[in-house]
Write an enzyme that holds these catalytic residues in place. Structure first.
Site, PDB file in Angstrom:
ATOM      1  N   ASP A  51      62.367  41.903  11.414  1.00 27.36           N
ATOM      2  CA  ASP A  51      61.113  41.245  11.057  1.00 27.36           C
ATOM      3  C   ASP A  51      59.954  41.918  11.805  1.00 27.36           C
ATOM      4  O   ASP A  51      60.007  43.118  12.077  1.00 27.36           O
ATOM      5  CB  ASP A  51      61.211  39.752  11.377  1.00 27.36           C
ATOM      6  CG  ASP A  51      60.434  38.900  10.398  1.00 27.36           C
ATOM      7  OD1 ASP A  51      59.183  38.924  10.458  1.00 27.36           O
ATOM      8  OD2 ASP A  51      61.054  38.213   9.567  1.00 27.36           O
ATOM      9  N   HIS A  88      55.180  35.997  12.145  1.00 27.85           N
ATOM     10  CA  HIS A  88      56.243  35.753  11.166  1.00 27.85           C
ATOM     11  C   HIS A  88      57.632  35.845  11.795  1.00 27.85           C
ATOM     12  O   HIS A  88      58.475  34.960  11.626  1.00 27.85           O
ATOM     13  CB  HIS A  88      56.091  36.767  10.035  1.00 27.85           C
ATOM     14  CG  HIS A  88      56.975  36.550   8.854  1.00 27.85           C
ATOM     15  ND1 HIS A  88      58.259  37.043   8.781  1.00 27.85           N
ATOM     16  CD2 HIS A  88      56.741  35.914   7.679  1.00 27.85           C
ATOM     17  CE1 HIS A  88      58.783  36.719   7.612  1.00 27.85           C
ATOM     18  NE2 HIS A  88      57.891  36.034   6.922  1.00 27.85           N
ATOM     19  N   ASN A 185      58.885  35.599  -3.205  1.00 23.54           N
ATOM     20  CA  ASN A 185      57.895  34.585  -3.563  1.00 23.54           C
ATOM     21  C   ASN A 185      57.012  34.985  -4.739  1.00 23.54           C
ATOM     22  O   ASN A 185      55.851  34.618  -4.799  1.00 23.54           O
ATOM     23  CB  ASN A 185      56.976  34.302  -2.363  1.00 23.54           C
ATOM     24  CG  ASN A 185      57.707  33.747  -1.175  1.00 23.54           C
ATOM     25  OD1 ASN A 185      58.841  33.310  -1.288  1.00 23.54           O
ATOM     26  ND2 ASN A 185      57.073  33.782  -0.026  1.00 23.54           N
ATOM     27  N   SER A 252      60.740  33.205   3.036  1.00 25.90           N
ATOM     28  CA  SER A 252      60.927  33.708   4.398  1.00 25.90           C
ATOM     29  C   SER A 252      61.390  32.606   5.330  1.00 25.90           C
ATOM     30  O   SER A 252      62.141  32.843   6.278  1.00 25.90           O
ATOM     31  CB  SER A 252      59.608  34.272   4.954  1.00 25.90           C
ATOM     32  OG  SER A 252      59.343  35.551   4.468  1.00 25.90           O
TER      33      SER A 252
END
Length: 329
Positions: A51, A88, A185, A252
């Site tokens: 990530d 994130h 998404n 996510s």
């Protein structure tokens, strides 16, 4: 020409908080506390989080991280710096394994350990985003394999198939590493149209879609035949840098619920069967712990992650084609 950039699977920030004390709603939804009560908290399981890095000093994550490596150009390519400039990665890490410390939040697998592999760096064109190269992700997967991790979690995606990325994932799976990826998404609300994000669209990965707290398919979640299951992905509270917390939405956020759940299942099944199950066996154990919600299979795959679902109940719910009473608000 193959697109060489990979981005965060887009997500939405709902709120930011300085302090909080709770078991997040999503973690309650997937019934993780029921396994904690049996002493199953992910002990001796290692999850590689690919990530934006992580705030390794966050109070809820301190002591949960066994190592890290930077594969991006951030911080002059210093391999030891995994600073999260986006938030994130820290949020994902918290949902997986924030520790039990009577403050902040707690992750799905609070006794699991994390290997932080930074593969998404700062985006010079958008301070709220982060980008990376397929090569960075490929190198990180090979590194995770060498470190003998149990699970690889990736809440990221790109628009194109990349043979090298696919090969790296297949190698990880062949080494009995579970690879969990966000479905994406780009959903348009039409269950009959397909939206693909890679690596989430590869058959070898466990592809995770998102649902709301009302157990409804999120409007943004991708629909396609590679979706394996869904998990909470809207207004998910977890850790962010500087010791803070935030509610974020996106596939996510659904993905780390499944990564943490697999850590619990790996510990539970090892104790139950007195051996370590293979990747296909653990996948089967995961799918046994889902319940259908009545959405199209392209949206929810096998259904919602629900860790206490016995096989007989799962079969009953499928035969009735209805949502069981305990999943309704």
């Amino acid at each position: 020409m193959v697109e060489r950039k990979v981005k965060l699977v887009p997500y939405t920030t709902e709120e930011t908080l300085d302090t909080i004390t709770e078991v997040p709603e999503g973690i309650q939804m997937v019934q993780a506390p029921s396994l904690w009560n049996e002493g199953v908290k992910g002990k001796r399981v290692v999850i590689a989080v690919l990530d934006t890095g992580c705030d390794i000093h966050h109070p809820d994550l301190k002591g949960q991280i066994i190592g890290g490596r930077n594969f991006t150009t951030d911080d002059n390519r210093d391999p030891k710096r995994v600073t999260d400039y986006n938030g994130h990665g820290t949020h994902v890490a918290g949902t997986i394994a924030a520790k039990e410390n009577n403050r902040g939040v707690i992750g799905v697998a609070p006794e699991a350990k994390l290997l932080i592999l930074k593969v998404l760096g700062t985006d010079p064109n958008n301070s709220k985003s982060a980008t990376g190269r397929y090569e960075w992700i490929i190198n990180a997967i090979h590194y995770a394999i060498k470190q003998k991790v149990d699970i690889i979690s990736m809440s990221l995606g790109g628009p194109s198939h990349h043979p090298g990325l696919h090969d790296a994932i297949k190698k990880a799976v062949n080494e009995n590493i579970l690879v969990v990826c966000a479905a994406g998404n780009e959903g348009d609300g039409n269950e009959q149209t397909n939206e693909f994000t890679y690596p989430g669209a590869y058959n070898e990965v466990i592809s995770v879609g998102a649902v709301s707290a009302r157990r409804e398919a999120s409007l943004f979640t991708n629909s396609n035949n590679e979706v394996d299951l869904v998990a909470p992905g809207e207004k998910i509270r977890s850790t962010i840098p500087d010791g803070k917390y935030a509610s974020l939405s996106g596939t996510s956020m659904a993905t780390p619920h499944v990564s943490g759940a697999l850590a619990l299942l790996k510990q539970e099944t090892k104790e139950q069967f007195e051996r370590t199950l293979s990747e296909p066996e653990l996948y089967a154990q995961l799918i046994k712990r889902t319940v259908p919600l009545g959405n199209a299979k392209t949206l929810e795959g096998n259904g919602l992650l629900y860790l206490t679902t016995p096989n007989i109940l799962s079969r009953y719910v499928r035969s009735q084609q209805t949502t069981p009473w305990f999943l309704k608000l």
